[in-house]
Design an enzyme around this catalytic site. Structure first.
Site, PDB file in Angstrom:
ATOM      1  N   SER A   7       0.590  -1.164   0.107  1.00 59.80           N
ATOM      2  CA  SER A   7      -0.837   0.264  -0.325  1.00 59.80           C
ATOM      3  C   SER A   7       1.161   1.161  -0.093  1.00 59.80           C
ATOM      4  O   SER A   7       1.335   1.628   1.079  1.00 59.80           O
ATOM      5  CB  SER A   7      -0.805  -0.102   1.278  1.00 59.80           C
ATOM      6  OG  SER A   7      -1.712   1.049   1.489  1.00 59.80           O
ATOM      7  N   HIS A  32      -1.498  -1.374  -4.120  1.00 56.97           N
ATOM      8  CA  HIS A  32      -2.617  -0.899  -3.055  1.00 56.97           C
ATOM      9  C   HIS A  32      -2.332   0.583  -3.312  1.00 56.97           C
ATOM     10  O   HIS A  32      -1.739   1.388  -3.052  1.00 56.97           O
ATOM     11  CB  HIS A  32      -2.822  -1.808  -2.016  1.00 56.97           C
ATOM     12  CG  HIS A  32      -4.329  -1.458  -1.695  1.00 56.97           C
ATOM     13  ND1 HIS A  32      -5.237  -2.246  -2.232  1.00 56.97           N
ATOM     14  CD2 HIS A  32      -4.537  -0.471  -0.569  1.00 56.97           C
ATOM     15  CE1 HIS A  32      -5.852  -1.863  -0.889  1.00 56.97           C
ATOM     16  NE2 HIS A  32      -6.067  -0.728  -0.426  1.00 56.97           N
ATOM     17  N   ASP A  34      -4.855   3.933  -1.904  1.00 57.19           N
ATOM     18  CA  ASP A  34      -5.627   3.800  -0.980  1.00 57.19           C
ATOM     19  C   ASP A  34      -5.587   5.417  -1.741  1.00 57.19           C
ATOM     20  O   ASP A  34      -5.781   6.487  -0.670  1.00 57.19           O
ATOM     21  CB  ASP A  34      -5.173   4.500   0.916  1.00 57.19           C
ATOM     22  CG  ASP A  34      -5.301   2.192   0.248  1.00 57.19           C
ATOM     23  OD1 ASP A  34      -4.160   2.344   1.033  1.00 57.19           O
ATOM     24  OD2 ASP A  34      -6.213   1.493   0.880  1.00 57.19           O
ATOM     25  N   MET A  36      -8.594   8.241  -0.550  1.00 59.99           N
ATOM     26  CA  MET A  36      -9.500   9.388   0.813  1.00 59.99           C
ATOM     27  C   MET A  36     -10.657  10.322   0.787  1.00 59.99           C
ATOM     28  O   MET A  36      -9.431  10.969   0.272  1.00 59.99           O
ATOM     29  CB  MET A  36      -9.374   8.748   2.241  1.00 59.99           C
ATOM     30  CG  MET A  36      -8.467   7.254   2.568  1.00 59.99           C
ATOM     31  SD  MET A  36      -6.971   7.763   3.825  1.00 59.99           S
ATOM     32  CE  MET A  36      -6.131   5.573   3.755  1.00 59.99           C
ATOM     33  N   HIS A  65      -8.470   1.055  -4.143  1.00 58.69           N
ATOM     34  CA  HIS A  65      -9.610   0.875  -2.421  1.00 58.69           C
ATOM     35  C   HIS A  65     -10.307   2.556  -2.309  1.00 58.69           C
ATOM     36  O   HIS A  65      -9.529   3.492  -1.815  1.00 58.69           O
ATOM     37  CB  HIS A  65      -8.526   0.453  -1.482  1.00 58.69           C
ATOM     38  CG  HIS A  65      -9.555   0.643  -0.172  1.00 58.69           C
ATOM     39  ND1 HIS A  65      -8.706   0.414   1.150  1.00 58.69           N
ATOM     40  CD2 HIS A  65     -10.625   0.306  -0.623  1.00 58.69           C
ATOM     41  CE1 HIS A  65      -9.646  -0.195   1.676  1.00 58.69           C
ATOM     42  NE2 HIS A  65     -10.937  -0.230   0.921  1.00 58.69           N
ATOM     43  N   MET A  67     -11.806   4.570  -0.232  1.00 58.20           N
ATOM     44  CA  MET A  67     -12.807   4.198   0.121  1.00 58.20           C
ATOM     45  C   MET A  67     -13.620   6.313   0.399  1.00 58.20           C
ATOM     46  O   MET A  67     -13.154   7.233   0.941  1.00 58.20           O
ATOM     47  CB  MET A  67     -11.247   4.825   1.973  1.00 58.20           C
ATOM     48  CG  MET A  67     -10.773   3.573   2.391  1.00 58.20           C
ATOM     49  SD  MET A  67      -9.335   3.420   2.983  1.00 58.20           S
ATOM     50  CE  MET A  67      -8.476   3.633   1.662  1.00 58.20           C
ATOM     51  N   MET A 136     -11.701  -5.227   5.714  1.00 55.89           N
ATOM     52  CA  MET A 136     -10.754  -4.746   6.347  1.00 55.89           C
ATOM     53  C   MET A 136     -10.499  -5.314   7.615  1.00 55.89           C
ATOM     54  O   MET A 136     -11.270  -5.989   8.431  1.00 55.89           O
ATOM     55  CB  MET A 136     -11.268  -3.436   6.200  1.00 55.89           C
ATOM     56  CG  MET A 136     -11.291  -2.072   5.528  1.00 55.89           C
ATOM     57  SD  MET A 136     -10.597  -2.385   4.721  1.00 55.89           S
ATOM     58  CE  MET A 136      -8.728  -1.524   5.841  1.00 55.89           C
ATOM     59  N   GLY A 141      -8.899   4.241   7.284  1.00 57.77           N
ATOM     60  CA  GLY A 141      -8.433   5.881   7.052  1.00 57.77           C
ATOM     61  C   GLY A 141      -7.095   5.831   7.810  1.00 57.77           C
ATOM     62  O   GLY A 141      -6.925   7.251   7.259  1.00 57.77           O
ATOM     63  N   PHE A 142      -6.727   4.943   8.053  1.00 54.98           N
ATOM     64  CA  PHE A 142      -5.051   5.297   8.306  1.00 54.98           C
ATOM     65  C   PHE A 142      -4.441   3.933   8.469  1.00 54.98           C
ATOM     66  O   PHE A 142      -4.610   3.145   8.448  1.00 54.98           O
ATOM     67  CB  PHE A 142      -5.126   5.937   9.987  1.00 54.98           C
ATOM     68  CG  PHE A 142      -5.807   6.463   9.796  1.00 54.98           C
ATOM     69  CD1 PHE A 142      -7.305   7.261  10.274  1.00 54.98           C
ATOM     70  CD2 PHE A 142      -5.295   8.461   9.893  1.00 54.98           C
ATOM     71  CE1 PHE A 142      -7.961   7.902  10.580  1.00 54.98           C
ATOM     72  CE2 PHE A 142      -6.117   9.487   9.970  1.00 54.98           C
ATOM     73  CZ  PHE A 142      -7.028   9.173  10.274  1.00 54.98           C
ATOM     74  N   ASP A 174      -6.654  -5.989   5.052  1.00 55.08           N
ATOM     75  CA  ASP A 174      -6.230  -4.860   4.398  1.00 55.08           C
ATOM     76  C   ASP A 174      -5.965  -3.940   5.934  1.00 55.08           C
ATOM     77  O   ASP A 174      -7.299  -3.976   6.218  1.00 55.08           O
ATOM     78  CB  ASP A 174      -6.864  -3.936   3.053  1.00 55.08           C
ATOM     79  CG  ASP A 174      -6.589  -2.891   3.436  1.00 55.08           C
ATOM     80  OD1 ASP A 174      -7.017  -1.817   2.593  1.00 55.08           O
ATOM     81  OD2 ASP A 174      -5.293  -1.981   3.216  1.00 55.08           O
ATOM     82  N   GLY A 196       1.099  -1.933   4.043  1.00 53.25           N
ATOM     83  CA  GLY A 196       1.459  -0.519   4.266  1.00 53.25           C
ATOM     84  C   GLY A 196       3.363  -0.420   4.721  1.00 53.25           C
ATOM     85  O   GLY A 196       4.025  -0.380   4.076  1.00 53.25           O
TER      86      GLY A 196
HETATM   87  C1  DX5 Z   1      -6.168   2.168   5.110  1.00 50.57           C
HETATM   88  C2  DX5 Z   1      -5.831   1.327   4.536  1.00 50.57           C
HETATM   89  C3  DX5 Z   1      -5.218   0.000   4.118  1.00 50.57           C
HETATM   90  C4  DX5 Z   1      -3.051   0.798   4.858  1.00 50.57           C
HETATM   91  C5  DX5 Z   1      -2.937  -0.009   4.987  1.00 50.57           C
HETATM   92  O1  DX5 Z   1      -7.565   2.750   5.547  1.00 50.57           O
HETATM   93  O2  DX5 Z   1      -6.670   0.595   3.538  1.00 50.57           O
HETATM   94  O3  DX5 Z   1      -4.734  -0.265   2.786  1.00 50.57           O
HETATM   95  O4  DX5 Z   1      -3.175   1.896   4.060  1.00 50.57           O
HETATM   96  O5  DX5 Z   1      -1.634   0.116   6.089  1.00 50.57           O
HETATM   97  P1  DX5 Z   1      -1.290  -0.472   7.229  1.00 50.57           P
HETATM   98  O6  DX5 Z   1      -0.738  -2.086   6.128  1.00 50.57           O
HETATM   99  O7  DX5 Z   1      -0.025   0.006   7.522  1.00 50.57           O
HETATM  100  O8  DX5 Z   1      -1.765  -1.229   7.797  1.00 50.57           O
HETATM  101 ZN    ZN Z   2      -6.571  -0.163   1.259  1.00 44.41          ZN
END
Ligand code: DX5
Ligand code: ZN
Length: 226
Positions: A7, A32, A34, A36, A65, A67, A136, A141-142, A174, A196
């Site tokens: 990610s 990946h 993300d 948001m 992805h 969000m 998930m 979100g983070f 994820d 990530g």
């Molecule tokens: C969170 C994202 C994930 C996140 C994964 O909302 O969808 O993809 O970036 O990061 P790690 O692997 O650090 O939890």
């Molecule tokens: Zn994601």
């Protein structure tokens, strides 16, 4: 087939290209991406201009992805910008069936994501339609959050249900996946693994190679269904 999807949210955007190259040297399968919107999740990340640049930079599968509230508004733009897979949240997309069909009509693969608190039963009407289900394993979100152990049972239940229906649809996980818990989610039936922090913090090539080698063992042993 177990798939490794770093990610890029966790990367250093001042050297994003270099870090993606380092991951590729380690043998990732997807990236990946993300997105948001600050509405569906309490954070804002990046969007179409960054995806267009990333598309020019890599030939790896871009696993986007969304969000995002009402993601159906952006499907055409994200596919045109280079998304190979577009995943929308069941909680955010009212015309879900039509949106999945529209993603397919544009030549992309379609995923449906559910938050930790959403039951897998909501996915059943889409079993024959979606190419991937994203369970998930943190609240979206983070990056950098802790894996939610309660999700292991969800992954297992979804894999069993898909098996019962004769489907080998990809199950993506994820959020919070690390060297310590990755085999737990693999054994539960996940086969598309997003990471990530576990990739982009520290030795990116080394981290990617570690997981890529591990997944090769699973691919040979067939220990992960589908
Ligand atoms: C969170 C994202 C994930 C996140 C994964 O909302 O969808 O993809 O970036 O990061 P790690 O692997 O650090 O939890
Ligand atoms: Zn994601």
């Amino acid at each position: 087939m177990v798939i490794l999807a770093p990610s890029i949210l966790a990367s250093d955007f001042t050297v994003l290209g270099e870090q993606m190259k380092q991951a590729e040297e380690g043998g990732n399968d997807y990236f990946h991406f993300d997105v948001m919107d600050g509405m569906f999740v309490p954070n804002i990340s990046f969007g179409l201009p960054v995806l267009k640049s990333v598309r020019r930079f890599t030939s790896k599968t871009l696993d986007v992805h969304l969000m995002v509230e009402q993601p159906e508004r952006y499907v055409d733009k994200f596919v045109r910008a280079g998304a190979d897979i577009l995943t929308v949240h069941q909680e955010a997309c009212a015309p879900l069936k039509e949106t999945i069909e529209h993603i397919h009509s544009l030549g992309a693969r379609a995923g449906i994501a559910i938050k930790p608190g959403t039951d897998i039963d909501v996915l059943r009407p889409y079993y024959a339609l979606a190419d991937m289900f994203l369970v998930m394993t943190v609240e979206p979100g983070f990056g950098g959050q802790k894996y939610m152990d309660v999700c292991t049972g969800k992954i297992k239940a979804l894999r069993e249900s898909l098996d019962e229906n004769g489907l080998d649809t990809d199950i993506q996980v994820d959020g919070g996946i690390t060297r310590d818990n990755v085999e737990e989610v693999l054994s539960a039936g996940a086969n598309v693994i997003v990471m990530g922090s576990s990739i982009f913090k520290g030795d990116i090539t080394g981290n990617t190679r570690y997981f890529s080698e591990l997944f090769k063992k699973y691919n040979c042993s067939g220990r992960v269904s589908s």
